[in-house]
Scaffold this motif. Sequence first.
Motif, PDB file in Angstrom:
ATOM      1  N   ALA A  31       0.825  -1.207   0.000  1.00 17.09           N
ATOM      2  CA  ALA A  31       0.000   0.000   0.000  1.00 17.09           C
ATOM      3  C   ALA A  31       0.860   1.257   0.000  1.00 17.09           C
ATOM      4  N   ASP A  32       2.088   1.150   0.511  1.00 11.81           N
ATOM      5  CA  ASP A  32       3.000   2.295   0.544  1.00 11.81           C
ATOM      6  C   ASP A  32       3.847   2.389  -0.724  1.00 11.81           C
ATOM      7  N   PHE A  33       4.159   1.234  -1.324  1.00 14.15           N
ATOM      8  CA  PHE A  33       5.075   1.207  -2.468  1.00 14.15           C
ATOM      9  C   PHE A  33       4.359   1.213  -3.817  1.00 14.15           C
ATOM     10  N   GLY A  34       3.149   0.701  -3.883  1.00 15.30           N
ATOM     11  CA  GLY A  34       2.425   0.623  -5.148  1.00 15.30           C
ATOM     12  C   GLY A  34       2.501  -0.769  -5.745  1.00 15.30           C
ATOM     13  N   GLN A  35       1.978  -0.903  -6.991  1.00 12.34           N
ATOM     14  CA  GLN A  35       1.982  -2.187  -7.683  1.00 12.34           C
ATOM     15  C   GLN A  35       3.401  -2.599  -8.061  1.00 12.34           C
ATOM     16  N   GLY A  69      21.476  -2.030 -14.303  1.00  7.99           N
ATOM     17  CA  GLY A  69      21.576  -2.459 -15.697  1.00  7.99           C
ATOM     18  C   GLY A  69      20.786  -3.721 -15.970  1.00  7.99           C
ATOM     19  N   LEU A  70      20.877  -4.685 -15.057  1.00  7.76           N
ATOM     20  CA  LEU A  70      20.142  -5.936 -15.228  1.00  7.76           C
ATOM     21  C   LEU A  70      18.637  -5.693 -15.185  1.00  7.76           C
ATOM     22  N   LEU A  71      18.200  -4.865 -14.235  1.00  6.65           N
ATOM     23  CA  LEU A  71      16.766  -4.600 -14.106  1.00  6.65           C
ATOM     24  C   LEU A  71      16.251  -3.806 -15.309  1.00  6.65           C
ATOM     25  N   THR A  72      17.036  -2.868 -15.789  1.00 10.21           N
ATOM     26  CA  THR A  72      16.644  -2.087 -16.971  1.00 10.21           C
ATOM     27  C   THR A  72      16.477  -2.990 -18.184  1.00 10.21           C
ATOM     28  N   HIS A  73      17.391  -3.949 -18.331  1.00 10.37           N
ATOM     29  CA  HIS A  73      17.321  -4.892 -19.443  1.00 10.37           C
ATOM     30  C   HIS A  73      16.019  -5.693 -19.398  1.00 10.37           C
ATOM     31  N   LEU A  74      15.652  -6.166 -18.194  1.00  9.54           N
ATOM     32  CA  LEU A  74      14.421  -6.946 -18.058  1.00  9.54           C
ATOM     33  C   LEU A  74      13.186  -6.113 -18.373  1.00  9.54           C
ATOM     34  N   LYS A 100      10.292   0.122 -11.004  1.00 13.13           N
ATOM     35  CA  LYS A 100      10.786   1.389 -11.549  1.00 13.13           C
ATOM     36  C   LYS A 100      11.267   2.306 -10.428  1.00 13.13           C
ATOM     37  N   TRP A 101      10.543   2.305  -9.316  1.00 13.85           N
ATOM     38  CA  TRP A 101      10.914   3.152  -8.184  1.00 13.85           C
ATOM     39  C   TRP A 101      12.253   2.730  -7.597  1.00 13.85           C
ATOM     40  N   ILE A 102      12.491   1.424  -7.532  1.00 17.34           N
ATOM     41  CA  ILE A 102      13.721   0.906  -6.946  1.00 17.34           C
ATOM     42  C   ILE A 102      14.953   1.323  -7.735  1.00 17.34           C
TER      43      ILE A 102
END
Length: 546
Positions: free
Chosen positions: A499-503, A521-526, A509-511
């Motif tokens: 409820a504080d962080f969202g879906q 880089g790894l997360l952006t690729h995914l 994206k927030w992280i």
Amino acid sequence: MEDYYRVERSQSLTENLPAIGKYIRDRSNSLSAAIVKRISSFKESDESKSKWNNVTEFNLSGLKVIVKQKDENRDFALKGRISFFSRSNCRDCTAVRLFFREKGLKFVEINVDVYPSREKELMERTGTSSVPQIFFNEKFFGGLVALNSLRNSGDFDRRLTEMLGRKCPDDAPAPPVYGFDDYEEDTTDEMIAIVRVLRQRLPIQDRLMKMKIVNNCFAGAEMLEVMIQHFDCGRKKAIEIGKQLARKHFIHHVFREHDFEAGNHFYRFLEHEPFIPRCINFRGSTNDSEPKTAAAVGQRLTKIMSAILESYTSDDRRHVDYMGISNSEEFRRYVNLVQDLHRVDILALSTDEKLAFFLNLYNAMVIHAVIRGGRPNGVIDRRSFFSDFQYLVGGNVYSLNIIKNGILRNNRRSPYSLMKPFSNADKRIELALPKVNPLIHFGLCNGTRSSPSVRFFSPKGVEAELRCAAREFFQRDGIEVDLDKRTVHLSRTLKWFNADFGQEKEVLKWIMDYLDATKAGLLTHLLSDGGAVNVAYHNYDWSVNS
């Protein structure tokens, strides 16, 4: 049972225990023999040298082994004492502390934030109030610059032996003494003379109101009559005094419906509130001194607890020595300090001051709770830990659950709870922060291995310090990216408090702002290749962070 309170249990292996036990014993004996043999070989190979190296490191069957040999010559030669004056949250003081620890040297630290009366001695001995200031016995050595200069010259050990080769004289800086407080002149509250008269003269009785038995209360009309007769004042003046007593938390309406009003209303003294016996920082009587400002008490609390962390936690603040803290002079002073919270005015704090105040109070209360009752093991104990360990603050009761979900999360339900912490009639709702900052979850340490590192915050820098805490959390083990399985593994905290962080997509994206270059880089690729991304959550480790 929900994840938040679930206890992980391993499968039974009873039938395999004898075989497993034999295997462990055999492996243990083999490993011990191998280590002894390897150490012996190091000793034999070094016999031709004048002395064996202090530290030897080698790898054995995938196990890293570090052997440290005690420097008997140094221990024999050093008869004196190393002392240094410090302050909380001082980088140079931290550098001095780490240097002495790495050298294996015992030292006495005199933190002038914990022992304010020693600051005068610091000025007299050094001519300055700046820290760190180091003493070898009674001789003033200097600060970090002097220490670095001696270290870089390679002459530290020789000079140390020269300066500490004799017993420490009486005129050296004395170690702090346990059990003695610095004298602080507390001002008696101007209203206390009136309160003492009322305590003696008012009939305190149990009464039936709204189909409830209300204990230890008195009628407002009775209080007005006593004040008018004893202090020879008019009714209007007596009503004004009653309002002042309520604002200063000497008395409260039995149902907290208003401060003080003339009429058929009933009130209690603060010490007679039913929640008082459960408040850990209440020690027989309320603090009748003129309340210090909440900002001043919060600052003092932060300095003492920061000093505790510097002395009794690992360098990364992930492991806490609760036994050491419980026996320390710093903690004894903290226990005395929290009595100043009884009647502080929290409403006077700004938003940032309030945020830092309650973050710090939560983290300090967790340490106190673990010391007092240990870390909870099961679901019931866990609920009790967060709800039943309470402080008296500003005339009201606060638990860990109330602070986190009522104040810091703007009166939101805790995971799997059906009720909000505050009802609409609860006066404490006025203290709730105006909006939820999800970064608070990385500033709160609940004493478990899966929680963020314990830390304390400054009002002026609390936002930046929370962002730093979030980066540290995610760069440590708060997120793992598996490209092959297209799965992102997150801390379960983000699921419990979605409820504080969202879906989930919004969270990923927030992280991104809090990740190092590799994980980002790894997360952006995914996220950018258009494929599905799975989100999984780590099991939460509820064991204590000791």
